[in-house]
Design an enzyme around this catalytic site. Structure first.
Site, mmCIF file in Angstrom:
data_model
loop_
_atom_site.group_PDB
_atom_site.id
_atom_site.type_symbol
_atom_site.label_atom_id
_atom_site.label_comp_id
_atom_site.label_asym_id
_atom_site.label_seq_id
_atom_site.Cartn_x
_atom_site.Cartn_y
_atom_site.Cartn_z
ATOM 1 N N HIS A 152 0.818 -1.214 0.000
ATOM 2 C CA HIS A 152 0.000 0.000 0.000
ATOM 3 C C HIS A 152 0.849 1.260 0.000
ATOM 4 O O HIS A 152 0.357 2.334 -0.346
ATOM 5 C CB HIS A 152 -0.996 -0.005 1.173
ATOM 6 N N ASP A 175 1.332 -7.952 2.106
ATOM 7 C CA ASP A 175 1.445 -6.491 1.957
ATOM 8 C C ASP A 175 2.908 -6.085 1.807
ATOM 9 O O ASP A 175 3.524 -5.548 2.726
ATOM 10 C CB ASP A 175 0.799 -5.815 3.163
ATOM 11 N N SER A 200 4.062 1.777 8.771
ATOM 12 C CA SER A 200 3.782 0.900 7.624
ATOM 13 C C SER A 200 5.052 0.729 6.800
ATOM 14 O O SER A 200 5.692 1.707 6.408
ATOM 15 C CB SER A 200 2.691 1.509 6.747
#
Length: 698
Positions: free
Chosen positions: A88, A224, A633
């Site tokens: 992402h 991810d 992240s």
């Protein structure tokens, strides 16, 4: 750096005295790591000498392999400039190069040669180089008797001077980081790489497996991750440090470190300020962004072009809205604000008995008064602050007007985001945003934004909105606005980028005219915000020092986007009575969730590869009890030898309100296991050359 040093030592003592050391609260700076007790670090599981992590004399170390990439964290994983981060975090690069005929978001991407790698127009990587305490310089720059606004402007001016001096070296990017509202100021110097190219990303069905249903949840089964490469002078960048990949992975109880750039936590706020964040930020974000998500989905449904255009915005809004919902639920479930108020009462009673700390009580009362004052305009302020996340047309028009107004001022007197150093990035974003523009969706967001603005109470209204939209059909007015504007056209917008206020006025463009009318009110908001920040920089340090003195130990500073290290162990948790979550998931669990329908529809290539192996032996995601937040992240997760074992990409739902306070019972972050990344490259993508470059194959 005395504040941070004492914080580190006190927190270590607290952990050593704890009978079971259930979790390690704290996001440690590189300097703090060197001040921790080496014996304690070895007891946790660190096998490297702390000096290998960071050498302040050289301004580097293994921690420098953890880099910032556009608001996310990432890590170098090869001597040839390969950078591993979350799917992402590089999603916008996939969107930038996707078309209905070549949908890279859906099908993924693999560059089998360097020539096939895809540039990210606005993607930047900063490599940490040096941290300098500049608290005394900042404090001394504030004149005696300065008002709060004058105080903020003096601090801002000194920060700009320090940054300008720091950035005289080529490819250097600097900022002054503020700790706990002004307890400490640190000049952060980084090396910037502006040529970043996408190398690999799995299909969206893997990178986002489970979609919003699984977002912030456990058990999790998302791949991810994505891979990019940094270039310098047209050649692959060769970092001094990178993380070797561990094929051994992790087991329950193993020690890990999460290295990255946590963005913002709120633990230094008073209870009244926390309540304002709850009601004036998270509650409004959950409600209004939830509405915008529905509008975007409806507007783009059935249009391949529209679905590609809104994909990045939708992804961002979904994440922010669900995060806000989790913050609200966690605040209520953990009674975090109530507990903060109880702690403040204990500090007040203590400070009242110690004359030297009584001024801190006045500081806290003033902070609470400011919070109450800001409540009166919560919705208006939220709408203004949400312009960067709302309709692109409004964002661009207000940016162009502000740029024209700021450009006539001396560079050092401009707002930071409109200084010369920022203009190439602003121009690149204005160009890149065209890929995300889809008129039906943008009109829907514009009408929503205006509708909320028209609902503001007396005393908090936006006069420019009332004048332009208060007496007509909103649907018709917005349609005329978009029909008549040229701001949404890339070629015209780029011409506007270099124009003056007079030139923008002379265009008689309806959207620019609205932005010009709105500009004085946006300026008034900015002035009030700066005045508030000046007050906070005066009041917060006084109160926080009293809180620290009462505790008998310094308290770790809030996250502020600077490089931090969190120490943790692979560990499950119990979310509620009679439920126990194990800390690891596998490919077998992913296959169990596969239904063939989004968001649980796996690509055929993965299903075929899975049929040739024992999926229960392919690790996928794992939990650890690291102290993380947004900005983490993509953070490299490494073992005690400094080897990469995974990437952080989320927190569990029960831990979302961790921003307000650390709870070791539920403080769990979600990581993708590096072994799943390697399995995918080997058995699904057949990326042999890439595996060799990563050192995972001979």
């Amino acid at each position: 750096m005395p504040i941070l040093r004492n914080t580190a030592l006190a927190c270590v003592a607290a952990v050593l005295l704890a009978p079971s050391a259930p979790g390690v609260e704290g996001k440690w700076t590189p300097q703090q790591v060197l001040e921790l007790d080496p014996a304690w670090l070895r007891q946790l599981g660190l096998q490297l000498p702390p000096e290998r992590l960071w050498d302040p004399r050289r301004g580097t170390g293994l921690l420098a392999a953890a880099v910032n990439i556009g608001g996310c964290s990432a890590g170098f994983v090869s001597e040839t400039g390969l950078i591993l981060t979350n799917h992402h975090c590089l999603f916008n690069v996939l969107q930038e190069h996707s078309t209905p005929q070549r949908d890279l978001m859906t099908h993924g991407f693999l560059a089998r040669t360097p020539e096939e790698e895809l540039p990210g127009r606005t993607t930047r990587v900063t490599v940490p180089r040096r941290f300098t305490d500049v608290t005394r310089e900042i404090v001394d720059a504030v004149p005696a008797g300065a008002s709060d606004l004058e105080r903020r402007e003096a601090i801002d001016r000194k920060q700009k001077e320090l940054v300008a001096a720091c950035e005289r070296s080529p490819d250097t990017r600097c900022r002054v980081a503020v700790f706990d509202g002004g307890v400490q100021y640190v000049l952060v110097e980084s090396f910037e790489l502006s040529d970043v190219r996408l190398v690999y990303a799995p299909p969206r069905a893997i990178g986002e497996f489970g979609g919003e249903i699984d977002n912030w949840m456990w058990p999790r089964h998302a791949g991810d991750f994505a891979l990019a490469r940094a270039y310098k002078d047209g050649k692959p960048y060769r970092p001094e440090f990178w993380f070797p990949i561990s094929r051994a992975g992790v087991r329950p109880g193993d020690f890990v470190m999460v290295l990255g750039y946590p963005g913002r936590t709120l633990r230094s706020l008073t209870a009244a300020e926390m309540a304002l964040q709850r009601d004036g930020f998270f509650a409004l974000r959950a409600r209004i962004y939830g509405e915008w998500i529905q509008l975007l989905e409806q507007a783009a449904r059935g249009s391949p072009e529209g679905e590609i255009a809104v994909a990045g915005t939708l992804k961002s809004l979904h994440n922010m809205a669900k995060n806000a919902q989790g913050q609200l639920a966690g605040l209520a479930r953990g009674r975090i604000i109530e507990k903060q108020a109880e702690e403040e009462k204990r500090v007040e009673e203590w400070a009242a008995r110690h004359p030297q700390w009584r001024p801190a009580l006045d500081a806290r009362r003033e902070l609470d008064r400011l919070a109450a004052e800001r409540r009166r305009a919560m919705l208006r302020d939220f709408l203004i602050e949400s312009i960067p996340n709302g309709p692109l047309a409004l964002r661009h028009a207000t940016q162009l007007v502000r740029l024209a107004a700021e450009r006539v001022r001396p560079d050092m007197e401009r707002e930071p985001e409109y200084m010369d150093r920022e203009l190439p990035r602003l121009r690149a974003r204005l160009e890149r945003d065209q890929k995300s523009f889809y008129r039906p969706a943008d009109e829907a967001l514009m009408k929503s934004w205006l509708r909320h603005a028209l609902s503001l109470p007396d005393g908090a209204r936006l006069q420019a909105v009332d004048a332009a939209f208060g007496g007509a059909s909103l649907d018709e007015a917005v349609a005329r606005l978009y029909d008549g504007t040229k701001v949404t056209r890339l070629d015209e917008r780029m011409r506007m980028f270099g124009e003056s206020l007079d030139q923008l006025r002379a265009r008689h463009d309806p959207l620019l005219d609205f932005a010009l009318a709105l500009e004085p009110e946006l300026r008034a908001y900015d002035r009030a915000r700066r005045e508030h920040e000046g007050a906070v920089s005066r009041l917060r340090p006084a109160w926080r020092r009293a809180v620290i003195a009462h505790a008998g130990r310094p308290i770790a500073p809030d996250a502020n986007g600077t490089l931090r290290v969190s120490f943790a162990h692979v560990k499950g948790y119990s979310p509620r009575e009679a439920v126990e979550y194990l800390p690891q998931t596998t490919l077998a669990g992913m296959l169990e969730k596969h239904t063939g329908e989004e968001p649980f529809a796996l690509p055929q290539a993965l299903l075929e590869a899975a049929a040739k192996t024992d999926p229960a032996r392919v690790p996928l995601n794992f939990l650890s009890d690291a102290d993380t937040t947004g900005g983490n992240s993509g953070s490299p997760v490494v073992n005690g030898r400094g080897e990469l074992v995974g990437l952080n990409f989320d927190r569990v739902w029960e831990n979302v309100a961790n921003d307000f306070g650390y709870n070791p019972a539920i403080a769990r972050n979600v990581n993708v296991d590096i072994r799943f990344f390697l399995w995918l490259l080997e058995h699904v993508d057949r990326a042999d050359a890439l595996l060799r470059e990563l050192g995972a194959r001979q």
